[in-house]
Design a protein around this motif. Structure first.
Motif, PDB file in Angstrom:
ATOM      1  N   THR A 155       0.802  -1.227   0.000  1.00 24.92           N
ATOM      2  CA  THR A 155       0.000   0.000   0.000  1.00 24.92           C
ATOM      3  C   THR A 155       0.837   1.281   0.000  1.00 24.92           C
ATOM      4  O   THR A 155       0.453   2.255  -0.668  1.00 24.92           O
ATOM      5  CB  THR A 155      -0.956   0.022   1.212  1.00 24.92           C
ATOM      6  OG1 THR A 155      -0.214  -0.236   2.415  1.00 24.92           O
ATOM      7  CG2 THR A 155      -2.067  -0.998   1.064  1.00 24.92           C
ATOM      8  N   PRO A 156       1.979   1.358   0.698  1.00 23.30           N
ATOM      9  CA  PRO A 156       2.732   2.629   0.708  1.00 23.30           C
ATOM     10  C   PRO A 156       3.338   3.018  -0.633  1.00 23.30           C
ATOM     11  O   PRO A 156       3.844   4.135  -0.777  1.00 23.30           O
ATOM     12  CB  PRO A 156       3.836   2.380   1.747  1.00 23.30           C
ATOM     13  CG  PRO A 156       3.338   1.271   2.594  1.00 23.30           C
ATOM     14  CD  PRO A 156       2.558   0.406   1.662  1.00 23.30           C
ATOM     15  N   LEU A 157       3.290   2.108  -1.612  1.00 26.28           N
ATOM     16  CA  LEU A 157       3.848   2.433  -2.925  1.00 26.28           C
ATOM     17  C   LEU A 157       2.900   3.280  -3.753  1.00 26.28           C
ATOM     18  O   LEU A 157       3.289   3.785  -4.814  1.00 26.28           O
ATOM     19  CB  LEU A 157       4.194   1.143  -3.681  1.00 26.28           C
ATOM     20  CG  LEU A 157       5.285   0.266  -3.046  1.00 26.28           C
ATOM     21  CD1 LEU A 157       5.514  -0.978  -3.903  1.00 26.28           C
ATOM     22  CD2 LEU A 157       6.581   1.051  -2.881  1.00 26.28           C
ATOM     23  N   VAL A 158       1.671   3.443  -3.295  1.00 27.36           N
ATOM     24  CA  VAL A 158       0.704   4.284  -4.007  1.00 27.36           C
ATOM     25  C   VAL A 158       1.077   5.747  -3.762  1.00 27.36           C
ATOM     26  O   VAL A 158       1.183   6.190  -2.614  1.00 27.36           O
ATOM     27  CB  VAL A 158      -0.727   4.005  -3.538  1.00 27.36           C
ATOM     28  CG1 VAL A 158      -1.714   4.917  -4.255  1.00 27.36           C
ATOM     29  CG2 VAL A 158      -1.082   2.539  -3.763  1.00 27.36           C
ATOM     30  N   ALA A 159       1.256   6.497  -4.839  1.00 29.65           N
ATOM     31  CA  ALA A 159       1.715   7.882  -4.712  1.00 29.65           C
ATOM     32  C   ALA A 159       0.600   8.832  -4.286  1.00 29.65           C
ATOM     33  O   ALA A 159       0.815   9.753  -3.490  1.00 29.65           O
ATOM     34  CB  ALA A 159       2.325   8.357  -6.032  1.00 29.65           C
ATOM     35  N   ASN A 160      -0.604   8.612  -4.802  1.00 27.76           N
ATOM     36  CA  ASN A 160      -1.721   9.504  -4.499  1.00 27.76           C
ATOM     37  C   ASN A 160      -2.255   9.243  -3.097  1.00 27.76           C
ATOM     38  O   ASN A 160      -2.600   8.102  -2.763  1.00 27.76           O
ATOM     39  CB  ASN A 160      -2.833   9.299  -5.531  1.00 27.76           C
ATOM     40  CG  ASN A 160      -4.006  10.219  -5.298  1.00 27.76           C
ATOM     41  OD1 ASN A 160      -4.950   9.856  -4.593  1.00 27.76           O
ATOM     42  ND2 ASN A 160      -3.964  11.405  -5.897  1.00 27.76           N
ATOM     43  N   PRO A 161      -2.341  10.256  -2.228  1.00 27.78           N
ATOM     44  CA  PRO A 161      -2.805  10.040  -0.848  1.00 27.78           C
ATOM     45  C   PRO A 161      -4.214   9.446  -0.765  1.00 27.78           C
ATOM     46  O   PRO A 161      -4.454   8.518   0.007  1.00 27.78           O
ATOM     47  CB  PRO A 161      -2.759  11.439  -0.233  1.00 27.78           C
ATOM     48  CG  PRO A 161      -1.752  12.179  -1.046  1.00 27.78           C
ATOM     49  CD  PRO A 161      -1.892  11.646  -2.442  1.00 27.78           C
ATOM     50  N   ALA A 162      -5.158   9.983  -1.560  1.00 32.34           N
ATOM     51  CA  ALA A 162      -6.515   9.456  -1.533  1.00 32.34           C
ATOM     52  C   ALA A 162      -6.557   8.026  -2.059  1.00 32.34           C
ATOM     53  O   ALA A 162      -7.284   7.170  -1.521  1.00 32.34           O
ATOM     54  CB  ALA A 162      -7.442  10.347  -2.357  1.00 32.34           C
ATOM     55  N   GLY A 163      -5.773   7.756  -3.097  1.00 30.95           N
ATOM     56  CA  GLY A 163      -5.702   6.398  -3.623  1.00 30.95           C
ATOM     57  C   GLY A 163      -5.114   5.433  -2.606  1.00 30.95           C
ATOM     58  O   GLY A 163      -5.572   4.296  -2.474  1.00 30.95           O
ATOM     59  N   TYR A 164      -4.102   5.907  -1.864  1.00 31.89           N
ATOM     60  CA  TYR A 164      -3.515   5.072  -0.818  1.00 31.89           C
ATOM     61  C   TYR A 164      -4.553   4.710   0.240  1.00 31.89           C
ATOM     62  O   TYR A 164      -4.663   3.545   0.641  1.00 31.89           O
ATOM     63  CB  TYR A 164      -2.340   5.788  -0.152  1.00 31.89           C
ATOM     64  CG  TYR A 164      -1.958   5.188   1.181  1.00 31.89           C
ATOM     65  CD1 TYR A 164      -1.177   4.037   1.251  1.00 31.89           C
ATOM     66  CD2 TYR A 164      -2.411   5.757   2.376  1.00 31.89           C
ATOM     67  CE1 TYR A 164      -0.843   3.472   2.469  1.00 31.89           C
ATOM     68  CE2 TYR A 164      -2.075   5.194   3.599  1.00 31.89           C
ATOM     69  CZ  TYR A 164      -1.295   4.058   3.646  1.00 31.89           C
ATOM     70  OH  TYR A 164      -0.979   3.498   4.855  1.00 31.89           O
ATOM     71  N   LEU A 165      -5.299   5.704   0.694  1.00 31.58           N
ATOM     72  CA  LEU A 165      -6.270   5.454   1.756  1.00 31.58           C
ATOM     73  C   LEU A 165      -7.338   4.463   1.310  1.00 31.58           C
ATOM     74  O   LEU A 165      -7.705   3.550   2.062  1.00 31.58           O
ATOM     75  CB  LEU A 165      -6.903   6.768   2.196  1.00 31.58           C
ATOM     76  CG  LEU A 165      -7.883   6.671   3.374  1.00 31.58           C
ATOM     77  CD1 LEU A 165      -7.189   6.108   4.603  1.00 31.58           C
ATOM     78  CD2 LEU A 165      -8.489   8.040   3.678  1.00 31.58           C
ATOM     79  N   ASN A 166      -7.838   4.630   0.084  1.00 27.58           N
ATOM     80  CA  ASN A 166      -8.846   3.701  -0.424  1.00 27.58           C
ATOM     81  C   ASN A 166      -8.282   2.282  -0.554  1.00 27.58           C
ATOM     82  O   ASN A 166      -8.952   1.296  -0.194  1.00 27.58           O
ATOM     83  CB  ASN A 166      -9.369   4.179  -1.772  1.00 27.58           C
ATOM     84  CG  ASN A 166     -10.159   5.468  -1.652  1.00 27.58           C
ATOM     85  OD1 ASN A 166     -10.794   5.734  -0.636  1.00 27.58           O
ATOM     86  ND2 ASN A 166     -10.118   6.294  -2.694  1.00 27.58           N
ATOM     87  N   TYR A 167      -7.076   2.187  -1.072  1.00 28.71           N
ATOM     88  CA  TYR A 167      -6.406   0.891  -1.221  1.00 28.71           C
ATOM     89  C   TYR A 167      -6.199   0.249   0.151  1.00 28.71           C
ATOM     90  O   TYR A 167      -6.450  -0.940   0.348  1.00 28.71           O
ATOM     91  CB  TYR A 167      -5.082   1.111  -1.947  1.00 28.71           C
ATOM     92  CG  TYR A 167      -4.229  -0.106  -2.165  1.00 28.71           C
ATOM     93  CD1 TYR A 167      -4.722  -1.398  -2.024  1.00 28.71           C
ATOM     94  CD2 TYR A 167      -2.900   0.043  -2.546  1.00 28.71           C
ATOM     95  CE1 TYR A 167      -3.923  -2.503  -2.240  1.00 28.71           C
ATOM     96  CE2 TYR A 167      -2.079  -1.055  -2.761  1.00 28.71           C
ATOM     97  CZ  TYR A 167      -2.602  -2.320  -2.599  1.00 28.71           C
ATOM     98  OH  TYR A 167      -1.795  -3.413  -2.812  1.00 28.71           O
TER      99      TYR A 167
END
Length: 275
Positions: A155-167
């Protein structure tokens, strides 16, 4: 009480009152006995509990520690979700500090969303457990927990903050679903192991409690792992480095994933609980 042995020429037999009594127990029935301790007691080693203290302790420890790995993994991951919040804030400040990329209400969802998955998992596998069997039920929930841990690791590899939270929310919910299934599987399996073993039959409660004690150990080990990784990165002070925070989150989840890999392999290749 008859004492069970393997016959040299035929099947197993029992000694009762000085007489040998043949038992009509096929070899595949012996192989289905639930635990390593039970299998040893009914095959060649009848005095396993009278051996040296080291072996006796090892057999006692593995009789509940390995079945309790699911509880260990569950506590390791679930309780880590609260411990990594400062690291998440350092990695995604616009989501967890200023709330410009994510609303405060959405960030709070990650605090309890896994509980929803746990409830659904408990109900689902509590209902299906008797139909699919304890062995396959344990395998399925272990696989779900493994996939959930792998998702959380990346999960921490997601760059977009909102995308990270949803993931992160999806991964935590899926992992919680597996954890919910582990509860009925672990408790029922512990009780069945005790019932199938004459030595443990009068200590059924002890086996169930020891199996669930893996939760406390998982919580403790997770805190230790996070502290060790943070000390290696020198990740201290009021301001945390985002890259080091990301690596810490991934490493501590990866350790939990390694435990889950062992758990899945054990349940697929070694677990011999009744169906």
């Amino acid at each position: 009480m008859p004492h069970v042995q393997n016959g040299q020429a035929g099947g197993p037999h029992a000694h009762h009152g000085g007489h040998a009594i043949d038992l009509d127990v096929p070899p595949n029935r012996l192989r289905r006995l639930s635990s390593t301790v039970t299998k040893a007691a009914y095959t060649t080693d009848h005095d396993w509990h009278k051996r040296n203290p080291v072996v006796r302790f090892w057999l006692w420890y593995t009789s509940w520690a390995i079945p309790g790995l699911g509880m260990f993994s569950e506590a390791y991951i679930i309780f880590s979700l609260g411990l990594i919040k400062p690291l998440q804030s350092a990695l995604y400040p616009t989501c967890f500090k200023t709330h410009t990329a994510c609303s405060a209400e959405t960030t709070h969802v990650q605090n309890y969303i896994q509980v929803c998955g746990i409830i659904v998992g408990m109900l689902t596998f509590g209902l299906l457990g008797d139909r699919i069997g304890r062995r396959w039920g344990s395998r399925i929930v272990a696989t779900i927990m493994l996939t959930g841990t792998i998702l959380l690791t990346f999960t921490p590899l997601v760059a977009n903050p909102a995308g990270y939270l949803n993931y992160f929310i999806v991964a935590a919910t899926w992992y919680g679903f597996g954890v919910g299934g582990e509860y009925p599987m672990a408790s029922a399996s512990a009780a069945e192991r005790s019932q199938s073993d004459l030595h443990w039959r009068s200590r059924r409660g002890e086996q169930v409690v020891l199996t669930f004690s893996g939760q406390g150990m998982g919580n403790f080990i997770n805190g230790c792992v996070i502290l060790i990784v943070m000390s290696i990165y020198n990740l201290t002070g009021p301001t945390l480095d985002p890259i080091k925070s990301r690596n810490t989150i991934m490493i501590q989840f990866a350790v939990g994933a390694a435990v889950s890999v062992f758990l899945v392999l054990w349940r697929y290749f070694k677990l011999q609980e009744s169906k």
